[in-house]
Design a protein around this motif. Structure first.
Motif, PDB file in Angstrom:
ATOM      1  N   VAL A  17      15.241  12.616  -6.625  1.00 28.45           N
ATOM      2  CA  VAL A  17      14.978  11.474  -5.749  1.00 28.45           C
ATOM      3  C   VAL A  17      15.523  11.741  -4.342  1.00 28.45           C
ATOM      4  O   VAL A  17      14.869  11.428  -3.340  1.00 28.45           O
ATOM      5  N   ALA A  18      16.714  12.318  -4.261  1.00 26.06           N
ATOM      6  CA  ALA A  18      17.320  12.588  -2.950  1.00 26.06           C
ATOM      7  C   ALA A  18      16.491  13.595  -2.159  1.00 26.06           C
ATOM      8  O   ALA A  18      16.229  13.395  -0.965  1.00 26.06           O
ATOM      9  N   ILE A  19      16.048  14.666  -2.793  1.00 29.06           N
ATOM     10  CA  ILE A  19      15.241  15.670  -2.093  1.00 29.06           C
ATOM     11  C   ILE A  19      13.898  15.079  -1.698  1.00 29.06           C
ATOM     12  O   ILE A  19      13.427  15.257  -0.567  1.00 29.06           O
ATOM     13  N   PHE A  20      13.264  14.356  -2.623  1.00 22.88           N
ATOM     14  CA  PHE A  20      11.971  13.744  -2.338  1.00 22.88           C
ATOM     15  C   PHE A  20      12.069  12.797  -1.139  1.00 22.88           C
ATOM     16  O   PHE A  20      11.266  12.866  -0.209  1.00 22.88           O
ATOM     17  N   ASN A  21      13.067  11.919  -1.149  1.00 20.84           N
ATOM     18  CA  ASN A  21      13.201  10.956  -0.061  1.00 20.84           C
ATOM     19  C   ASN A  21      13.618  11.618   1.249  1.00 20.84           C
ATOM     20  O   ASN A  21      13.208  11.174   2.322  1.00 20.84           O
ATOM     21  N   THR A  22      14.423  12.665   1.177  1.00 19.23           N
ATOM     22  CA  THR A  22      14.814  13.369   2.400  1.00 19.23           C
ATOM     23  C   THR A  22      13.602  14.013   3.062  1.00 19.23           C
ATOM     24  O   THR A  22      13.412  13.907   4.281  1.00 19.23           O
ATOM     25  N   VAL A  23      12.769  14.669   2.272  1.00 22.80           N
ATOM     26  CA  VAL A  23      11.580  15.325   2.834  1.00 22.80           C
ATOM     27  C   VAL A  23      10.590  14.297   3.358  1.00 22.80           C
ATOM     28  O   VAL A  23      10.078  14.421   4.480  1.00 22.80           O
ATOM     29  N   SER A  24      10.330  13.243   2.582  1.00 16.30           N
ATOM     30  CA  SER A  24       9.353  12.247   3.041  1.00 16.30           C
ATOM     31  C   SER A  24       9.870  11.494   4.270  1.00 16.30           C
ATOM     32  O   SER A  24       9.108  11.226   5.194  1.00 16.30           O
ATOM     33  N   THR A  25      11.151  11.182   4.310  1.00 12.72           N
ATOM     34  CA  THR A  25      11.726  10.505   5.473  1.00 12.72           C
ATOM     35  C   THR A  25      11.724  11.421   6.685  1.00 12.72           C
ATOM     36  O   THR A  25      11.419  10.990   7.801  1.00 12.72           O
ATOM     37  N   GLY A  26      12.042  12.691   6.467  1.00 14.24           N
ATOM     38  CA  GLY A  26      12.001  13.656   7.568  1.00 14.24           C
ATOM     39  C   GLY A  26      10.605  13.813   8.142  1.00 14.24           C
ATOM     40  O   GLY A  26      10.429  13.845   9.370  1.00 14.24           O
ATOM     41  N   LEU A  27       9.621  13.891   7.278  1.00 12.17           N
ATOM     42  CA  LEU A  27       8.235  13.984   7.755  1.00 12.17           C
ATOM     43  C   LEU A  27       7.814  12.714   8.490  1.00 12.17           C
ATOM     44  O   LEU A  27       7.143  12.782   9.532  1.00 12.17           O
ATOM     45  N   SER A  28       8.204  11.557   7.973  1.00  7.91           N
ATOM     46  CA  SER A  28       7.858  10.296   8.631  1.00  7.91           C
ATOM     47  C   SER A  28       8.521  10.193   9.997  1.00  7.91           C
ATOM     48  O   SER A  28       7.913   9.723  10.962  1.00  7.91           O
ATOM     49  N   TYR A  61       9.508  12.775  11.874  1.00  8.75           N
ATOM     50  CA  TYR A  61       8.948  13.798  12.743  1.00  8.75           C
ATOM     51  C   TYR A  61       7.574  13.393  13.262  1.00  8.75           C
ATOM     52  O   TYR A  61       7.284  13.542  14.444  1.00  8.75           O
ATOM     53  N   ARG A  62       6.744  12.861  12.365  1.00 10.34           N
ATOM     54  CA  ARG A  62       5.385  12.477  12.750  1.00 10.34           C
ATOM     55  C   ARG A  62       5.320  11.075  13.329  1.00 10.34           C
ATOM     56  O   ARG A  62       4.289  10.669  13.832  1.00 10.34           O
ATOM     57  N   ASN A  63       6.388  10.313  13.204  1.00 10.69           N
ATOM     58  CA  ASN A  63       6.492   8.942  13.699  1.00 10.69           C
ATOM     59  C   ASN A  63       5.442   8.018  13.078  1.00 10.69           C
ATOM     60  O   ASN A  63       4.949   7.090  13.709  1.00 10.69           O
ATOM     61  N   LYS A  64       5.109   8.284  11.839  1.00  9.29           N
ATOM     62  CA  LYS A  64       4.239   7.398  11.069  1.00  9.29           C
ATOM     63  C   LYS A  64       4.423   7.701   9.587  1.00  9.29           C
ATOM     64  O   LYS A  64       4.795   8.803   9.209  1.00  9.29           O
ATOM     65  N   THR A  65       4.160   6.709   8.783  1.00  7.44           N
ATOM     66  CA  THR A  65       4.294   6.852   7.338  1.00  7.44           C
ATOM     67  C   THR A  65       2.902   6.908   6.728  1.00  7.44           C
ATOM     68  O   THR A  65       2.114   5.973   6.896  1.00  7.44           O
ATOM     69  N   THR A  66       2.607   8.011   6.049  1.00  8.94           N
ATOM     70  CA  THR A  66       1.312   8.168   5.390  1.00  8.94           C
ATOM     71  C   THR A  66       1.534   8.654   3.968  1.00  8.94           C
ATOM     72  O   THR A  66       2.610   9.140   3.617  1.00  8.94           O
ATOM     73  N   VAL A 103       2.981  -0.008  -0.004  1.00 13.76           N
ATOM     74  CA  VAL A 103       2.581  -1.382  -0.339  1.00 13.76           C
ATOM     75  C   VAL A 103       3.788  -2.305  -0.268  1.00 13.76           C
ATOM     76  O   VAL A 103       3.698  -3.417   0.265  1.00 13.76           O
ATOM     77  N   MET A 104       4.937  -1.841  -0.752  1.00 14.32           N
ATOM     78  CA  MET A 104       6.151  -2.661  -0.699  1.00 14.32           C
ATOM     79  C   MET A 104       6.567  -2.927   0.747  1.00 14.32           C
ATOM     80  O   MET A 104       7.011  -4.025   1.079  1.00 14.32           O
ATOM     81  N   GLN A 105       6.398  -1.935   1.623  1.00 17.56           N
ATOM     82  CA  GLN A 105       6.726  -2.138   3.032  1.00 17.56           C
ATOM     83  C   GLN A 105       5.762  -3.123   3.678  1.00 17.56           C
ATOM     84  O   GLN A 105       6.159  -3.927   4.519  1.00 17.56           O
ATOM     85  N   ARG A 106       4.492  -3.062   3.303  1.00 18.29           N
ATOM     86  CA  ARG A 106       3.525  -4.018   3.848  1.00 18.29           C
ATOM     87  C   ARG A 106       3.840  -5.431   3.396  1.00 18.29           C
ATOM     88  O   ARG A 106       3.717  -6.389   4.166  1.00 18.29           O
ATOM     89  N   VAL A 107       4.235  -5.590   2.142  1.00 15.42           N
ATOM     90  CA  VAL A 107       4.590  -6.903   1.623  1.00 15.42           C
ATOM     91  C   VAL A 107       5.824  -7.433   2.354  1.00 15.42           C
ATOM     92  O   VAL A 107       5.917  -8.623   2.648  1.00 15.42           O
ATOM     93  N   ALA A 108       6.757  -6.538   2.681  1.00 11.01           N
ATOM     94  CA  ALA A 108       7.973  -6.943   3.393  1.00 11.01           C
ATOM     95  C   ALA A 108       7.670  -7.367   4.826  1.00 11.01           C
ATOM     96  O   ALA A 108       8.462  -8.068   5.440  1.00 11.01           O
ATOM     97  N   GLY A 109       6.565  -6.927   5.389  1.00 14.46           N
ATOM     98  CA  GLY A 109       6.177  -7.376   6.719  1.00 14.46           C
ATOM     99  C   GLY A 109       6.184  -6.289   7.779  1.00 14.46           C
ATOM    100  O   GLY A 109       5.406  -6.346   8.712  1.00 14.46           O
ATOM    101  N   GLU A 110       7.104  -5.332   7.685  1.00 13.63           N
ATOM    102  CA  GLU A 110       7.115  -4.245   8.666  1.00 13.63           C
ATOM    103  C   GLU A 110       7.721  -3.008   8.025  1.00 13.63           C
ATOM    104  O   GLU A 110       8.615  -3.098   7.186  1.00 13.63           O
ATOM    105  N   ASN A 111       7.215  -1.858   8.444  1.00 16.97           N
ATOM    106  CA  ASN A 111       7.769  -0.624   7.906  1.00 16.97           C
ATOM    107  C   ASN A 111       8.934  -0.155   8.780  1.00 16.97           C
ATOM    108  O   ASN A 111       9.286  -0.795   9.769  1.00 16.97           O
ATOM    109  N   LEU A 112       9.525   0.959   8.402  1.00 14.93           N
ATOM    110  CA  LEU A 112      10.724   1.418   9.097  1.00 14.93           C
ATOM    111  C   LEU A 112      10.457   1.792  10.553  1.00 14.93           C
ATOM    112  O   LEU A 112      11.285   1.529  11.428  1.00 14.93           O
ATOM    113  N   GLN A 113       9.298   2.395  10.831  1.00 20.22           N
ATOM    114  CA  GLN A 113       8.988   2.773  12.214  1.00 20.22           C
ATOM    115  C   GLN A 113       8.829   1.543  13.095  1.00 20.22           C
ATOM    116  O   GLN A 113       9.322   1.506  14.224  1.00 20.22           O
ATOM    117  N   GLU A 114       8.119   0.536  12.590  1.00 16.78           N
ATOM    118  CA  GLU A 114       7.951  -0.695  13.359  1.00 16.78           C
ATOM    119  C   GLU A 114       9.294  -1.386  13.588  1.00 16.78           C
ATOM    120  O   GLU A 114       9.569  -1.879  14.676  1.00 16.78           O
TER     121      GLU A 114
END
Length: 173
Positions: A83-94, A96-101, A145-156
């Motif tokens: 989980v730590a490696i997965f989240n580190t890589v996905s967060t790093g990519l987000s 770096y790219r300044n968007k979550t996909t 989907v959870m971020q959309r339900v919350a109203g805003e994602n981390l970048q916003e």
């Protein structure tokens, strides 16, 4: 760290998710092992003499607890690391790219799966990356989907806080 000596929210989220993954892994590995060890102890000790019924129950519980700790730990550290490696890589990519996909999560899953199966050679590397991609796409979709339900994602949220901080500093200046 920020100017107030606080860790970034992304880092805190990675640590929290790794801790949660470790707890869930401990339960996933420990609970079945506890039940199995306790029932095996009861089956094996049919002919043993105990001082009392309480002594017999305590011995069965100790056998189950030892197994819960041993097998729970095996699953716990593996899932927490995954989980730590997965989240580190996905967060790093987000970041770096300044968007979550979803592709960020697919790449993070492929990287983590390949890393965990690298010791099995090329076949393990490819199999791990395929498994990781298959795991990463639904996990990423669920998180988005959870971020959309919350109203805003981390970048916003980050850009809104940065804008508010800038306006406060401008007003103070």
């Amino acid at each position: 760290r920020s100017d107030r000596r606080e860790l970034p929210e992304e880092t805190v989220n990675i640590v929290r998710s790794a801790f949660t993954g470790g707890l869930l892994g401990w339960l996933y590995g420990g609970v079945p092992a506890f039940r199995r060890a306790r029932s095996d102890f009861i089956e094996r000790s049919q002919g043993e003499l105990f001082h009392s019924r309480m002594d017999a129950l305590q011995s069965a519980q100790h056998a189950g607890l030892r197994s819960f700790i041993r097998y729970g730990w095996r699953w716990s550290w593996r899932i927490a690391t995954f989980v730590a490696i997965f989240n580190t890589v996905s967060t790093g990519l987000s970041a770096y790219r300044n968007k979550t996909t979803v592709s960020n999560f697919a790449v993070a899953g492929a990287f983590t799966g390949a890393l965990f199966r690298m010791h099995l050679g090329l076949q393990g590397l490819v199999g791990g990356s395929v498994f990781g991609t298959a795991f990463g796409i639904p996990a990423g979709g669920l998180l988005m989907v959870m971020q959309r339900v919350a109203g805003e994602n981390l970048q916003e949220k980050r850009s809104r806080e940065r804008r508010e901080r800038y306006e406060q500093e401008l007003a103070a200046w």
